[in-house]
Enzyme design. Sequence first.
Site, PDB file in Angstrom:
ATOM      1  N   ASP A   8       0.845  -1.187   0.000  1.00 41.45           N
ATOM      2  CA  ASP A   8       0.000   0.000   0.000  1.00 41.45           C
ATOM      3  C   ASP A   8       0.882   1.238   0.000  1.00 41.45           C
ATOM      4  O   ASP A   8       1.794   1.358   0.840  1.00 41.45           O
ATOM      5  CB  ASP A   8      -0.905   0.010   1.230  1.00 41.45           C
ATOM      6  CG  ASP A   8      -1.973  -1.082   1.172  1.00 41.45           C
ATOM      7  OD1 ASP A   8      -2.036  -1.798   0.153  1.00 41.45           O
ATOM      8  OD2 ASP A   8      -2.740  -1.200   2.140  1.00 41.45           O
ATOM      9  N   ASP A 129     -15.331  -3.910  -1.945  1.00 42.55           N
ATOM     10  CA  ASP A 129     -14.936  -3.483  -0.607  1.00 42.55           C
ATOM     11  C   ASP A 129     -16.206  -3.324   0.217  1.00 42.55           C
ATOM     12  O   ASP A 129     -17.041  -2.465  -0.079  1.00 42.55           O
ATOM     13  CB  ASP A 129     -14.174  -2.163  -0.676  1.00 42.55           C
ATOM     14  CG  ASP A 129     -12.961  -2.258  -1.594  1.00 42.55           C
ATOM     15  OD1 ASP A 129     -12.281  -3.301  -1.547  1.00 42.55           O
ATOM     16  OD2 ASP A 129     -12.704  -1.302  -2.344  1.00 42.55           O
TER      17      ASP A 129
END
Length: 243
Positions: A8, A129
């Site tokens: 990330d 998500d």
Amino acid sequence: MMVIPAIDLSEGQVVRLERGDMSRRTVYSDDPAEMARRWQEEGAERLHVVDLDGAMQGRPVNLDAIKRIVDAADIPVDLGGGLRTLDDIQQALDLGVRWVLLGTSAVGSPETLQAALHRFGDAISVSIDARDGRVAIEGWVETSEMTALEFALSLQQMGVREVVHTDIKRDGMLTGPNLAALRELAENTDLRVIAAGGVKSLDDIRALKELEPLGVVGAITGRAIYTGDLNLREAVRVAAGRT
């Protein structure tokens, strides 16, 4: 089944968040390329890269770091975060990314997703998500009324082949994956499902591998391999059925 390390990115650094909260950020490296090489050396067959700044700003931001990762790794890379237009997708693929993960744009603009599938084919994957079973968008800030399964079924009908399912409440929390949600998706669709959120131990990998016959083909892990709670080499062996 694959174990897929997450890289990330925020401000060019490798970070991890808790539940997607940018205020709860831990920096693990200033060198994304070196991190990519490390995970490849430890057995990874794919990398999952997220442009966190891009997700928040709605456009690609960490392009230099992404390019360094792609150049450093000899394994395929998927990329998500801030990819909202066909030009954004093309730019990512031109960097050498193998798969582009669409999230907000896939929910809010089905016509963009359809155009992307037509133009880029199986280079397009979609992020599902979910927070409390409902799809979140805009960098996980907003929650829609659509359930994860409803969204998955609509994606399948449009021609999507692969999805990454993230349970937001478990992401970065080392609480284990949401096996029930993953089973629901895998049993009720023909999609290739990649699990994300909460994967923390070899037992989690074993539990996910039991879902492999249903279509769970991968497990993304982030915080656990950065903290040492999960040994990537061992996890890769378990996922491959070699131990």
